[in-house]
Design an enzyme around this catalytic site. Structure first.
Site, PDB file in Angstrom:
ATOM      1  N   TYR A 168      11.835  92.157 -25.550  1.00 59.27           N
ATOM      2  CA  TYR A 168      11.186  92.690 -26.473  1.00 59.27           C
ATOM      3  C   TYR A 168      11.790  94.429 -26.818  1.00 59.27           C
ATOM      4  O   TYR A 168      12.047  94.246 -27.726  1.00 59.27           O
ATOM      5  CB  TYR A 168      10.045  92.894 -26.394  1.00 59.27           C
ATOM      6  CG  TYR A 168       9.419  93.339 -27.699  1.00 59.27           C
ATOM      7  CD1 TYR A 168       9.679  92.452 -29.278  1.00 59.27           C
ATOM      8  CD2 TYR A 168       8.624  94.681 -28.058  1.00 59.27           C
ATOM      9  CE1 TYR A 168       8.012  92.968 -29.984  1.00 59.27           C
ATOM     10  CE2 TYR A 168       8.125  94.587 -28.818  1.00 59.27           C
ATOM     11  CZ  TYR A 168       7.853  94.010 -30.208  1.00 59.27           C
ATOM     12  OH  TYR A 168       6.792  94.268 -31.503  1.00 59.27           O
ATOM     13  N   LYS A 172      14.303  95.775 -30.073  1.00 61.33           N
ATOM     14  CA  LYS A 172      14.061  96.449 -30.282  1.00 61.33           C
ATOM     15  C   LYS A 172      14.589  98.061 -30.418  1.00 61.33           C
ATOM     16  O   LYS A 172      15.071  98.369 -31.208  1.00 61.33           O
ATOM     17  CB  LYS A 172      12.361  96.814 -30.332  1.00 61.33           C
ATOM     18  CG  LYS A 172      11.539  95.813 -30.670  1.00 61.33           C
ATOM     19  CD  LYS A 172      11.767  95.226 -32.027  1.00 61.33           C
ATOM     20  CE  LYS A 172      10.389  95.035 -33.244  1.00 61.33           C
ATOM     21  NZ  LYS A 172      10.599  94.252 -34.129  1.00 61.33           N
TER      22      LYS A 172
HETATM   23  P1  NAD Z   1       2.531  88.406 -36.637  1.00 64.03           P
HETATM   24  O1  NAD Z   1       3.252  87.646 -35.168  1.00 64.03           O
HETATM   25  O2  NAD Z   1       1.592  88.355 -37.062  1.00 64.03           O
HETATM   26  O3  NAD Z   1       4.473  88.447 -37.203  1.00 64.03           O
HETATM   27  C1  NAD Z   1       5.357  88.329 -36.989  1.00 64.03           C
HETATM   28  C2  NAD Z   1       5.607  86.855 -37.939  1.00 64.03           C
HETATM   29  O4  NAD Z   1       7.521  86.949 -37.941  1.00 64.03           O
HETATM   30  C3  NAD Z   1       4.750  85.917 -37.742  1.00 64.03           C
HETATM   31  O5  NAD Z   1       3.733  85.521 -39.601  1.00 64.03           O
HETATM   32  C4  NAD Z   1       5.932  84.588 -37.178  1.00 64.03           C
HETATM   33  O6  NAD Z   1       5.965  83.506 -38.078  1.00 64.03           O
HETATM   34  C5  NAD Z   1       7.075  85.038 -38.234  1.00 64.03           C
HETATM   35  N1  NAD Z   1       8.375  84.403 -37.448  1.00 64.03           N
HETATM   36  C6  NAD Z   1       8.635  84.587 -35.928  1.00 64.03           C
HETATM   37  N2  NAD Z   1       9.401  83.943 -35.504  1.00 64.03           N
HETATM   38  C7  NAD Z   1      10.770  84.063 -37.145  1.00 64.03           C
HETATM   39  C8  NAD Z   1      11.783  83.600 -37.309  1.00 64.03           C
HETATM   40  N3  NAD Z   1      13.030  82.742 -36.427  1.00 64.03           N
HETATM   41  N4  NAD Z   1      12.171  82.899 -38.382  1.00 64.03           N
HETATM   42  C9  NAD Z   1      11.204  83.538 -39.658  1.00 64.03           C
HETATM   43  N5  NAD Z   1       9.491  84.277 -39.184  1.00 64.03           N
HETATM   44  C10 NAD Z   1       9.769  84.053 -37.751  1.00 64.03           C
HETATM   45  O7  NAD Z   1       2.917  89.996 -35.585  1.00 64.03           O
HETATM   46  P2  NAD Z   1       3.271  91.511 -36.358  1.00 64.03           P
HETATM   47  O8  NAD Z   1       2.377  92.547 -35.805  1.00 64.03           O
HETATM   48  O9  NAD Z   1       2.667  91.146 -37.826  1.00 64.03           O
HETATM   49  O10 NAD Z   1       5.094  91.872 -36.586  1.00 64.03           O
HETATM   50  C11 NAD Z   1       5.162  92.215 -37.540  1.00 64.03           C
HETATM   51  C12 NAD Z   1       6.371  92.982 -36.645  1.00 64.03           C
HETATM   52  O11 NAD Z   1       6.520  93.847 -36.566  1.00 64.03           O
HETATM   53  C13 NAD Z   1       7.695  92.535 -35.589  1.00 64.03           C
HETATM   54  O12 NAD Z   1       8.688  92.573 -35.801  1.00 64.03           O
HETATM   55  C14 NAD Z   1       6.770  92.550 -34.652  1.00 64.03           C
HETATM   56  O13 NAD Z   1       7.591  92.640 -33.317  1.00 64.03           O
HETATM   57  C15 NAD Z   1       6.474  94.359 -35.307  1.00 64.03           C
HETATM   58  N6  NAD Z   1       5.956  95.141 -34.278  1.00 64.03           N
HETATM   59  C16 NAD Z   1       4.771  95.445 -34.239  1.00 64.03           C
HETATM   60  C17 NAD Z   1       3.671  96.418 -34.128  1.00 64.03           C
HETATM   61  C18 NAD Z   1       2.155  95.471 -33.677  1.00 64.03           C
HETATM   62  O14 NAD Z   1       1.788  96.329 -33.112  1.00 64.03           O
HETATM   63  N7  NAD Z   1       1.970  94.688 -34.411  1.00 64.03           N
HETATM   64  C19 NAD Z   1       3.935  96.844 -33.018  1.00 64.03           C
HETATM   65  C20 NAD Z   1       5.601  97.008 -33.431  1.00 64.03           C
HETATM   66  C21 NAD Z   1       6.324  96.380 -33.115  1.00 64.03           C
END
Ligand code: NAD
Length: 303
Positions: A168, A172
């Site tokens: 990851y 990133k």
């Molecule tokens: P989440 O799991 O709720 O959202 C991710 C979404 O991406 C899901 O709805 C999933 O169905 C969709 N997805 C996954 N693979 C896919 C694909 N191949 N094609 C289309 N859609 C796909 O999690 P989140 O926390 O809302 O994450 C959103 C983004 O933020 C991600 O990139 C995550 O890595 C990043 N992020 C989140 C955090 C955090 O603290 N939540 C921290 C750093 C980065």
């Protein structure tokens, strides 16, 4: 900067992974501001297995219920043909594409000793290659329009490292690297490419943090940062860190460094001068490779 810079009416956005979590909140907010939104989501589980169109459709219903415009799309961001079809559908229905938020993501955490390559490849594929596929699909459209805003979703894990997230973190950090070059290539067409580095309580983090921390990290705090990066006021090639209502800029810096005489260009010489080489007192960001070369030349000529 005028309020007009934050006027989005008539604009069109594609948001990947917007069926839940952070992406859903971005979609709802942009739609409220008059943006027509393509809510993309594969609708799979946290590790990327399975799929369902209902996640994206539910968000579209929410947007429509409050008077906004949206369509659902279930393309897997790693599937180039499906992503190209999503972009064609967007142009068909809404006529333009101003904003792309590369937000889709999955997790397959394991310490590196236990990480099979299948888990490495899948995570890099969705985050890094998926963002490249989606960005390529809109890039020439934005160039022809002479405007565009692209958000890459990086992470503190990619910027600073996190135990169990080599896959990851690598993906990133790769997004940050992609931003650095695309921001240069897009600048003359008014395409700005930036990164958001969020920390928020979503299904991605609910197993990793205690209830108190999750409460502090309300995902609603990330939306204003992303909406700012979607706007005319957005900078270019920056990493905006957002968590629990604090917003900051993350930047790579290089120390002033030390130009060593030829006789000391040895491992022993570097070890002897490590204090000066790594001294951060005059550290500064380097805007691009050419500026880095200019810095080296300056160090040589002033040594
Ligand atoms: P989440 O799991 O709720 O959202 C991710 C979404 O991406 C899901 O709805 C999933 O169905 C969709 N997805 C996954 N693979 C896919 C694909 N191949 N094609 C289309 N859609 C796909 O999690 P989140 O926390 O809302 O994450 C959103 C983004 O933020 C991600 O990139 C995550 O890595 C990043 N992020 C989140 C955090 C955090 O603290 N939540 C921290 C750093 C980065």
């Amino acid at each position: 900067m005028t309020q007009d810079a934050l006027n989005f009416s008539g604009q069109v956005a594609i948001i990947t992974g917007a069926g839940g979590g952070l992406g859903r909140l971005y979609a709802l907010d942009l739609a409220k501001r008059g943006v027509s939104v393509v809510v993309n989501d594969l609708g799979g589980s946290l590790d990327g297995s399975g799929s369902s169109a209902t996640a994206a459709e539910a968000v579209v219903e929410e947007i429509k219920a409050s008077g906004g415009k949206a369509i659902a799309n279930a393309a897997d961001v790693t599937d180039e043909a499906a992503v190209n079809a999503m972009v064609a559908q967007t142009l068909d229905v809404f006529g333009r594409i101003d904003i792309l938020i590369n937000n889709a993501g999955i997790l397959r955490d394991k310490s590196f000793a236990k990480m099979e390559m299948v888990n490495w490849n899948k995570v890099v594929d969705v985050h890094l290659n998926g963002a490249a596929v989606c960005t390529r699909a809109v890039w020439n459209i934005m160039k022809e329009q002479g405007n565009g805003r692209i958000i890459m979703t990086t992470s503190p894990s990619g910027l600073y490292g996190n135990f169990g997230q080599a896959n990851y973190g690598a993906a990133k950090a790769g997004l940050w690297g992609m931003m650095n070059t695309l921001g240069l290539e897009g600048a003359k067409s008014n395409i700005h490419v930036n990164c958001i580095a969020p920390s928020a309580g979503t299904r991605m983090t609910e197993e990793l943090m205690d209830a108190g921390t999750l409460k502090l990290l309300a995902p609603e705090n990330i939306t204003p940062a992303v909406v700012f990066l979607c706007s005319d006021a957005a900078p270019n090639r920056k990493v905006l860190v957002a968590a629990a209502g604090t917003y900051s800029l993350a930047e790579m810096v290089e120390t002033k460094g030390l130009h060593l005489p030829e006789s000391e260009r040895t491992p022993e010489g570097i070890a002897a001068h490590w204090g000066q080489i790594s001294d951060r007192a005059e550290a500064e960001p380097i805007a691009n490779v050419m500026e880095g070369v200019a810095k080296l030349v300056k160090a040589m000529t002033s040594a």
